[in-house]
Design an enzyme around this catalytic site. Structure first.
Site, PDB file in Angstrom:
ATOM      1  N   SER A  87      46.220 -31.018  -3.392  1.00  0.00           N
ATOM      2  CA  SER A  87      47.453 -30.248  -3.189  1.00  0.00           C
ATOM      3  C   SER A  87      48.360 -30.200  -4.410  1.00  0.00           C
ATOM      4  CB  SER A  87      48.228 -30.807  -1.997  1.00  0.00           C
ATOM      5  OG  SER A  87      48.594 -32.165  -2.227  1.00  0.00           O
ATOM      6  N   GLY A  88      48.081 -31.009  -5.433  1.00  0.00           N
ATOM      7  CA  GLY A  88      48.904 -30.987  -6.635  1.00  0.00           C
ATOM      8  C   GLY A  88      48.505 -29.876  -7.574  1.00  0.00           C
ATOM      9  N   CYS A 128      45.816 -35.023 -20.870  1.00  0.00           N
ATOM     10  CA  CYS A 128      46.027 -33.718 -21.510  1.00  0.00           C
ATOM     11  C   CYS A 128      46.480 -33.853 -22.965  1.00  0.00           C
ATOM     12  CB  CYS A 128      47.009 -32.891 -20.700  1.00  0.00           C
ATOM     13  SG  CYS A 128      48.580 -33.723 -20.313  1.00  0.00           S
ATOM     14  N   ASN A 156      47.438 -27.421 -20.475  1.00  0.00           N
ATOM     15  CA  ASN A 156      47.357 -28.808 -20.004  1.00  0.00           C
ATOM     16  C   ASN A 156      46.675 -28.944 -18.647  1.00  0.00           C
ATOM     17  OD1 ASN A 156      50.153 -27.546 -19.525  1.00  0.00           O
ATOM     18  ND2 ASN A 156      50.100 -29.125 -17.934  1.00  0.00           N
TER      19      ASN A 156
END
Length: 350
Positions: free
Chosen positions: A9-10, A149, A317
């Site tokens: 869900s992120g 990242c 990212n």
């Protein structure tokens, strides 16, 4: 290939779903979320409306084992280590997007993350998921730990210089600028729009935890320990990282040698482009150009006056810095063309 996403869900989990749902060799069988269990995925990730009717489910190991061949973990740091051993025990392959298995030395978790790693044996097995450095190991892996990242951009910018052996390994400096999505989807006081908009904010002037990864990987290339000084800044964009590395020469180096160093390292790499042009607006890497793509654009500038090379890298990212790199590693693990599902080459203007 049946694939599940734990922690879907992120922002990173949503990107994994976006990429896998367009992958010709993947069936996304489940996406877990405790917060949104039994809710349609597209209500959290609106770009997936009309693409999937999948609903979020609770993370249930038995269900995952029966319905998946491979699992992507897009969980917060410290959560993946609780799932991964069980997933491996039931024969699944794991692509972990958290930091839980990136560092080889368990002592470094105490230093950078403040906890003792419970499975140092798996740290030794896990492969650091940077294909440009570890493609052959990724082919044989059952557990891949995808890089952070800012670490991805910084390593790819500096790696050709470190490998070439003509820079001072005791004085490597990295300045990183990153968009707001790097902070994740959970809002905080620092990510509130009225506070975040318009900023160029140094949020980790020293001591960023991704230093550990950069030092580990560049040290591996150099064949010796080294230290990297890194400063990170939040800037007013949503997606993107620009890493600007400063490496000081140990001898006189010509432009041709720098070209040779970058070309010899990245020739044939499907997602690394050398950007150093003499004309136009985009003469060096710019994060805006790679938004939504799995590309890392690298470039360099020779500062002869002070004996310095400026090494630059631009990535999205959430893609090359997270989900896209995970899918690239997944493709390598499965023996697929590593470009599968990663064909988007950006949009302009954006």
């Amino acid at each position: 290939m049946r694939v599940g996403v734990i922690g879907a869900s992120g922002f990173t989990g949503g990107e994994v779903l976006r990429l896998l749902l367009s992958h010709p060799k993947v069936e996304v069988t489940l996406a877990t979320s405790r917060e949104y269990s039994d809710e349609y995925v597209f209500r959290v990730h609106p770009n997936l409306r009309g693409v999937t009717d999948l609903k979020f489910s609770l993370p249930d190991l038995d269900k995952i084992a029966k319905s998946c061949d491979v699992v992507f973990l897009a969980t917060p740091h410290g959560a993946s280590v609780k799932y991964t051993p069980q997933l491996l025990e039931v024969g699944l392959k794991v692509v972990d997007l958290s930091a839980d298995f990136r560092l080889k030395d368990p002592e470094q978790y105490k230093v950078w993350y403040g906890w003792e790693h419970p499975r140092p044996d798996l740290l030794q097995e896990a492969v650091y998921g940077l294909p440009e450095l570890h493609r052959e190991e990724i082919k044989r892996a059952r557990l891949v730990a995808c890089p952070g990242c800012t670490a991805t951009a910084s390593i790819l910018a500096l790696a050709p210089l470190v490998k070439a052996g003509f820079v001072d390994l005791d004085h490597l400096v990295v300045d990183v600028k990153i968009g707001s999505s790097g902070a994740g989807s959970t809002p905080t006081s620092s990510t509130h729009h009225s506070v975040r908009a318009g900023v160029v904010r140094p949020y980790a002037a020293a001591g960023h935890r991704h230093c550990a990864e950069i030092e580990q990987e560049l040290g591996w290339l150099a064949g010796r320990e080294l230290k990297v000084a890194m400063s990170a800044h939040a800037v007013d964009i949503v997606r993107g990282i620009l890493s600007t590395g400063h490496a000081f020469l140990t001898r006189q180096v010509a432009q041709g040698e720098l070209w040779k160093a970058y070309r010899s390292m990245y020739s044939g790499e499907p997602f690394v482009r050398i950007v150093k042009d003499r004309k136009g607006l985009y003469r060096l890497p710019d994060p805006k150009v790679v938004v939504g793509t799995n590309y890392c654009d690298v470039g360099f500038e020779l500062d002869e006056r002070v004996g310095r090379v400026v090494a630059l890298a631009a990535i999205d990212n959430l893609v090359k810095g997270a989900a896209g790199q995970g899918v690239q590693c997944f493709n390598i693990m499965m023996g697929f063309d590593e470009r599968e599902g990663l064909g988007f080459f950006g949009a302009h203007p954006l």
